[in-house]
Design an enzyme around this catalytic site. Structure first.
Site, mmCIF file in Angstrom:
data_model
loop_
_atom_site.group_PDB
_atom_site.id
_atom_site.type_symbol
_atom_site.label_atom_id
_atom_site.label_comp_id
_atom_site.label_asym_id
_atom_site.label_seq_id
_atom_site.Cartn_x
_atom_site.Cartn_y
_atom_site.Cartn_z
ATOM 1 N N CYS A 63 -4.865 6.073 -4.520
ATOM 2 C CA CYS A 63 -4.138 4.717 -4.154
ATOM 3 C C CYS A 63 -2.431 4.923 -4.905
ATOM 4 O O CYS A 63 -2.448 5.073 -5.992
ATOM 5 C CB CYS A 63 -4.902 3.753 -5.197
ATOM 6 N N CYS A 67 1.028 -1.045 -0.027
ATOM 7 C CA CYS A 67 -0.170 -0.139 -0.140
ATOM 8 C C CYS A 67 0.826 1.175 0.011
ATOM 9 O O CYS A 67 1.529 1.646 0.902
ATOM 10 C CB CYS A 67 -0.976 0.016 1.255
#
EC number: 5.1.1.7
Length: 274
Positions: free
Chosen positions: A217, A73
């Site tokens: 993201c 992430c």
């Protein structure tokens, strides 16, 4: 249990120090904490653990809101770096961490942004994983009763990137979930919808695996730029505009690591009885 709420361009996290606290999270507990009405509310849970290797500073674990553990992430990595500095777990400007998928170097810049060495993008289908006979720059796939063209890459987690004419009107809500769980992605996939403004500027929306569309993201921004460079439509340095703000991505191409630079914001500290 003490925790911090943080975000990277609106992609929000619950961050927990498991170096000085004993914690255990079941998938059921994670889903309860992630609920924005009944819990804390977050896209991902980030856990700071002691390192497994003396050459590293920490181990970095990531759980989606649905309780599934993932290997990468990018926005979370920036918040991870800011968190360990804020909490006095390290005073280093260069922080070395391990993840499920490998190692990362997180660097705090002079203007308090975080630059993340995301490693080299991997286009090999078996390692993404993606079902294909051989690596291609562009794949054709059937989804939602249409044929879509996409690029596929791993940034430590799997990404599928589609180029669209206008990101505002892209079929994120319909194509996103269909591609996320497409049979050619055995571990599911993050789906990026990329509008190329020019060679050094793109607009992007991402439907994240296990989380749905998010404000930003980081690994998705990296994947979009990597695919754009592989397809010869982007330059080595690109600004990526996401709904939550902008990231700067730099990649010199095969054989080189990709770098992501952006902000990490601390919102508040909290305590919850489990």
């Amino acid at each position: 249990m003490q925790f911090s709420k943080m975000h990277g361009l609106g992609n929000d996290f619950m961050v927990v120090d498991a170096v000085t606290q004993n914690v255990y999270f079941s998938p059921e507990l994670i889903r309860r904490l992630a609920d924005r009405h009944l819990g804390i509310g977050f896209d991902q849970l980030l856990i700071v653990e002691p390192p497994y290797d003396p050459d590293l500073d920490f181990h970095y674990r990531i759980f989606n809101a649905d309780g599934s553990e993932v290997a990468q992430c990018g926005n979370g990595a920036r918040c991870f770096a800011r968190f360990v500095r804020l909490k006095g777990l390290t005073n280093k400007n260069e922080i070395r961490v391990s993840t499920q998928s490998g190692r990362m170097v997180l660097s705090i810049t002079q203007d308090e942004l975080v630059c993340v060495n995301m490693g080299e993008p991997n286009f090999e289908p078996q390692q993404i994983p993606f079902r294909a006979n051989k690596a291609e720059n562009i794949y054709l796939m059937r989804a939602a009763e249409q044929t879509v063209m996409c690029g596929v890459v791993s940034m430590g987690n799997p990404h599928c990137v589609l180029q669209v004419d206008n990101v505002k009107t892209a079929a994120v809500e319909t194509l996103g979930p269909v591609l996320e769980s497409h049979e050619r992605f055995p571990e599911r996939v993050n789906v990026g919808f990329m509008e190329v403004v020019h060679r050094e500027h793109i607009r992007l929306r991402v439907y994240e695996r296990g989380a749905g569309e998010t404000q930003a993201c980081g690994s998705g921004a990296c994947a979009a730029v990597a695919v754009g460079i592989q397809q010869a439509s982007l330059a080595e340095k690109v600004r990526v505009d996401l709904p939550g703000g902008s990231l700067h991505i730099a990649w010199k191409g095969p054989g080189h690591p990709l770098y992501m630079t952006g902000p990490a914001t601390h919102v508040y500290d909290g305590f919850i009885h489990l």
